[in-house]
Design a protein around this motif. Structure first.
Motif, short mmCIF file in Angstrom:
data_model
loop_
_atom_site.label_atom_id
_atom_site.label_comp_id
_atom_site.label_asym_id
_atom_site.label_seq_id
_atom_site.Cartn_x
_atom_site.Cartn_y
_atom_site.Cartn_z
N HIS A 181 -0.63 -9.44 -5.78
CA HIS A 181 -1.30 -10.07 -4.64
C HIS A 181 -2.58 -9.36 -4.19
CE1 HIS A 181 2.20 -12.58 -4.50
NE2 HIS A 181 2.98 -11.53 -4.33
N ARG A 182 -3.02 -8.34 -4.88
CA ARG A 182 -4.28 -7.68 -4.50
C ARG A 182 -5.45 -8.48 -5.05
NH1 ARG A 182 -3.73 -1.23 -4.24
NH2 ARG A 182 -1.61 -1.23 -3.43
N ASN B 268 2.07 -12.72 -10.52
CA ASN B 268 1.50 -12.61 -9.17
C ASN B 268 0.43 -11.51 -9.05
OD1 ASN B 268 3.16 -14.68 -8.15
ND2 ASN B 268 4.83 -13.24 -7.89
N THR B 269 -0.12 -11.06 -10.16
CA THR B 269 -1.16 -10.04 -10.14
C THR B 269 -2.49 -10.71 -10.41
OG1 THR B 269 0.45 -8.44 -10.92
CG2 THR B 269 -1.86 -7.80 -11.05
N LEU B 270 -3.40 -10.61 -9.45
CA LEU B 270 -4.65 -11.35 -9.48
C LEU B 270 -5.79 -10.61 -10.16
CD1 LEU B 270 -4.41 -12.50 -5.74
CD2 LEU B 270 -3.62 -13.73 -7.78
N LEU B 271 -5.64 -9.30 -10.35
CA LEU B 271 -6.70 -8.47 -10.92
C LEU B 271 -6.52 -8.31 -12.43
CD1 LEU B 271 -6.44 -5.50 -8.38
CD2 LEU B 271 -8.14 -7.32 -8.36
N PRO B 272 -7.61 -8.35 -13.20
CA PRO B 272 -7.48 -7.95 -14.61
C PRO B 272 -7.31 -6.44 -14.66
CG PRO B 272 -9.76 -8.51 -14.08
CD PRO B 272 -8.95 -8.78 -12.85
N LEU B 273 -6.32 -5.97 -15.39
CA LEU B 273 -5.99 -4.55 -15.41
C LEU B 273 -5.94 -4.01 -16.83
CD1 LEU B 273 -3.01 -4.57 -12.86
CD2 LEU B 273 -5.37 -3.85 -12.41
N SER B 274 -6.16 -2.71 -16.94
CA SER B 274 -5.85 -1.95 -18.16
C SER B 274 -4.69 -1.06 -17.80
CB SER B 274 -7.05 -1.11 -18.60
OG SER B 274 -8.10 -1.93 -19.04
N ILE B 275 -3.77 -0.90 -18.74
CA ILE B 275 -2.55 -0.14 -18.49
C ILE B 275 -2.43 0.96 -19.54
CG2 ILE B 275 -1.15 -1.79 -19.79
CD1 ILE B 275 1.10 -1.30 -17.75
N ALA B 276 -2.18 2.18 -19.06
CA ALA B 276 -1.98 3.32 -19.96
C ALA B 276 -0.54 3.78 -19.83
CB ALA B 276 -2.93 4.45 -19.60
N ARG C 26 0.88 -1.18 0.00
CA ARG C 26 0.00 0.00 0.00
C ARG C 26 0.91 1.22 0.00
NH1 ARG C 26 -4.78 -2.21 -1.47
NH2 ARG C 26 -5.16 -4.03 -0.20
N LEU C 27 0.75 2.08 -0.99
CA LEU C 27 1.63 3.22 -1.16
C LEU C 27 0.86 4.53 -1.03
CD1 LEU C 27 3.53 1.83 -4.29
CD2 LEU C 27 4.27 1.76 -1.90
N ARG C 28 1.61 5.59 -0.81
CA ARG C 28 1.02 6.94 -0.75
C ARG C 28 0.33 7.22 -2.08
NH1 ARG C 28 2.68 12.23 -2.21
NH2 ARG C 28 4.57 11.50 -3.19
N LYS D 71 -4.25 -9.70 -18.63
CA LYS D 71 -4.92 -10.79 -17.93
C LYS D 71 -4.19 -11.14 -16.64
CE LYS D 71 -6.22 -12.91 -22.30
NZ LYS D 71 -5.95 -14.05 -23.17
N PRO D 72 -4.94 -11.52 -15.60
CA PRO D 72 -4.31 -11.93 -14.34
C PRO D 72 -3.32 -13.07 -14.55
CG PRO D 72 -6.68 -11.71 -14.05
CD PRO D 72 -6.40 -11.58 -15.52
#
Length: 154
Positions: A63-64, A89-97, A33-35, A112-113
């Motif tokens: 791991h989130r 190790n990334t469990l969430l499907p994400l979009s990256i800009a 968890r970051l600022r 994809k996760p």
């Protein structure tokens, strides 16, 4: 006597290294968890955690299990380069800009996760923003769209 002391020292060193490795492994399995800072995408406010150091950028969103709506992570690099990301190790499907120094989106892709395929910027950038998958599309944000906020203020 010295032979026994050396064996004992090696044994203790081995236990210490094993304990350190176990502790490091446990720490890496927990989400960081970051600022965070606010970013503006038109009328939408993004609460973006800042990944500033090499270690923070390496761990990213690993791991989130979930991420609130309008939250993401902004990766900030020291100099513009072609940036490539994967989902180890990334469990969430994400979009990256991938974002230029002026806040303009260079390109966006979905990831994809747990997929270790590299997703790269189409040109050198210093900023990368990860959001829940589909967030950019739902907001109508495409290449060329300009974000605003502290990273892009001069």
């Amino acid at each position: 006597m010295t032979c026994i002391n050396h064996r004992l020292l090696r044994l203790l060193a081995g236990f210490c290294l094993a304990a350190l490795a176990a502790t490091t492994s446990l720490a890496q399995d927990a989400p960081q968890r970051l600022r965070s800072i606010p970013l503006q995408a038109g009328m939408h406010v993004i609460e973006a955690e800042l990944a500033l150091t090499p270690e923070q950028r390496q761990i990213g969103l690993m791991h989130r299990r979930d991420m609130p709506l309008n939250h993401g992570m902004l990766f900030v690099f020291e100099s513009p380069q072609v940036q490539c990301f994967w989902m180890k190790n990334t469990l969430l499907p994400l979009s990256i800009a991938f974002i230029g120094d002026d806040g303009a989106v260079v390109n966006i892709t979905d990831m994809k996760p747990l997929d270790e395929t590299s997703h790269c910027s189409q040109k050198p950038v210093r900023f990368v923003l990860e959001m829940n998958q589909g967030w950019f599309a739902k907001k109508g944000i495409k290449a060329g769209f300009k974000l605003s906020g502290a990273p892009w203020q001069r």
